[in-house]
Write an enzyme that holds these catalytic residues in place. Structure first.
Site, short mmCIF file in Angstrom:
data_model
loop_
_atom_site.label_atom_id
_atom_site.label_comp_id
_atom_site.label_asym_id
_atom_site.label_seq_id
_atom_site.Cartn_x
_atom_site.Cartn_y
_atom_site.Cartn_z
N HIS A 55 -0.43 -0.35 -9.82
CA HIS A 55 -1.25 -1.39 -8.95
C HIS A 55 -1.63 -2.38 -9.91
O HIS A 55 -2.79 -2.80 -10.17
CB HIS A 55 -2.44 -0.65 -8.45
CG HIS A 55 -2.86 -1.26 -7.10
ND1 HIS A 55 -3.03 -0.42 -5.93
CD2 HIS A 55 -2.71 -2.58 -6.63
CE1 HIS A 55 -3.46 -1.44 -5.10
NE2 HIS A 55 -3.24 -2.74 -5.37
N ASP B 53 4.56 -0.29 -6.72
CA ASP B 53 3.16 -0.68 -7.63
C ASP B 53 2.09 -0.06 -6.87
O ASP B 53 1.11 -0.34 -7.51
CB ASP B 53 3.18 -2.36 -7.45
CG ASP B 53 2.03 -2.90 -8.24
OD1 ASP B 53 1.74 -2.37 -9.31
OD2 ASP B 53 1.03 -3.53 -7.85
N ARG C 201 0.96 -1.34 -0.06
CA ARG C 201 0.09 0.08 -0.04
C ARG C 201 0.99 1.16 0.19
O ARG C 201 1.93 1.15 0.75
CB ARG C 201 -0.86 -0.02 1.38
CG ARG C 201 -2.13 -0.95 0.99
CD ARG C 201 -3.20 -0.51 0.22
NE ARG C 201 -4.42 -1.48 0.22
CZ ARG C 201 -4.31 -2.30 -0.71
NH1 ARG C 201 -3.56 -2.53 -1.62
NH2 ARG C 201 -5.42 -3.17 -0.60
N GLU D 182 -2.43 7.45 -4.93
CA GLU D 182 -2.66 6.81 -6.48
C GLU D 182 -4.20 7.08 -6.83
O GLU D 182 -4.30 6.78 -8.22
CB GLU D 182 -2.42 5.44 -6.36
CG GLU D 182 -3.37 4.55 -5.34
CD GLU D 182 -2.64 3.01 -5.30
OE1 GLU D 182 -1.67 2.85 -5.14
OE2 GLU D 182 -4.01 2.24 -5.72
#
Ligand code: NAD
Length: 327
Positions: free
Chosen positions: A293, A256, A232, A261
């Site tokens: 992600h 990622d 996260r 985001e």
């Protein structure tokens, strides 16, 4: 059951329609938030993903719409105000496991790409530039890899790195005996920060882990460390990593996930002026690799997500004991 499905992408529709028997799913491309919650009128359930907002205001509106079930189609539930759900008597279910290998393998892909610079080599060779200048990497074999969080994904990741011949050091609030038997060594966080050549984050986002990577913890790391985050975004204080990239303390950064985001990931913004200066600064470093992600994004994981989410809804409708209940 009528389910309002938020943040829907074409691939979600493909997998959920394939596995749905008997529910009416209304797909909305927009995320669930205070502006879109009115779309849930007449629905008994919502199906949401990582960047949908389920704060107290949204949850009380869900209650008003008649929603009884929040079905998360992901493992993490840090975006849901669980107390508000409880107070409004709304059940929250999730998909606790869906191919942990998908995310663990993506973390390994970030490591290999940052190290061996295959993304740069691919572009170079296509332009008939066969030079090896600035493509120098290092052997993973024998390196120390620090794993923060050895749950399902962390465990799969430890196995992969052990396979490369790395020495795996782990930090978790609970040691995994199976991993210890395979040679994984549990150490205090500070020792891992001090010793690891590569650090990969696999713990959930909680009040204890928020900004676990910050100026103080970065200062304890080896100079030139590789930091990987597929968990996260808010595990990392991004501004501090930018300073550490500028002075070389962090030698490689693979992400990622990203704290801000919500406004960026899962969207094609290639024709837009990006207003987020932090991500643009991150993208300017040659030793930073960001994916949006996509750790979960495999055929196997999407199949399991659809199957488990729909079986959670079935279980709720049938009044069964819900094994994937959050509250
Ligand atoms: P899990 O619950 O199986 O494992 C989490 C582990 O973290 C547990 O072993 C737990 O004890 C440990 N932990 C909890 N608090 C900790 C702390 N303060 N310090 C150290 N360890 C702590 O979860 P999982 O399925 O392995 O998933 C891990 C995380 O990966 C999820 O929470 C989610 O944020 C993220 N994730 C990302 C993607 C992606 O697409 N990038 C997909 C799925 C999950």
């Amino acid at each position: 059951m009528k389910i309002a499905f938020f943040s829907a992408k074409a691939y979600d529709k493909q997998f959920f329609d394939r596995h749905n028997v008997g529910h009416t799913i209304v797909y909305f491309e927009s995320p669930l938030n205070e502006h879109t919650v009115n779309l849930t009128a007449g629905c008994q359930a919502v199906c949401v993903f990582v960047n949908d907002t389920l704060n107290a205001v949204v949850i009380s509106e869900l209650k008003r719409s008649g929603v009884q079930l929040i079905a998360l189609r992901c493992a993490g539930f840090n975006n849901v105000d669980l107390q508000a759900a409880k107070e409004n008597n709304i059940t929250v279910v999730r998909v606790p496991a869906y191919s942990p290998h998908a995310v663990a393998e993506h973390a390994a892909a970030l490591i290999l790409t940052l190290n061996r610079k295959t993304h740069k080599a691919y572009n170079r060779v296509r332009e008939t530039n066969f030079s090896l200048e600035r493509l120098l990497g290092f052997d993973l074999y024998g390196k120390k890899v620090g794993v923060i969080g050895t749950g399902k994904i962390g465990q799969a990741f430890c196995d992969i790195m052990t396979g490369f011949g790395c020495k795996v050091l782990a930090f978790d609030i609970m040691a995994n005996k199976e991993l210890e038997a395979k040679g994984v060594e549990y150490l205090p966080l500070m020792d891992i920060l001090d010793q690891a050549d590569i650090i990969s984050l696999h713990c959930p986002l909680t009040e204890q882990t928020r900004h676990i990577i910050n100026a103080q913890t970065i200062a304890m790391m080896k100079h030139g460390v590789m930091l990987i985050n597929t968990s996260r975004g808010a595990l990392i204080e991004t501004a501090d990593t930018i300073e550490a990239l500028k002075n070389g303390k962090i030698g490689y950064l693979g992400l990622d996930v990203y704290e801000q985001e919500e406004t960026l990931f899962f969207k094609d913004l290639s024709e837009n002026v990006i207003q987020d200066d932090i991500i643009m600064r991150l993208l300017s470093f040659p030793n930073v690799l960001i994916t949006s992600h996509q750790g979960f994004f495999t055929e196997e994981a999407l199949t399991q997500i659809a199957e488990t989410t729909l079986s959670n809804v079935d279980g709720f409708v049938e009044g069964k004991t819900l094994k994937n209940i959050v509250v």
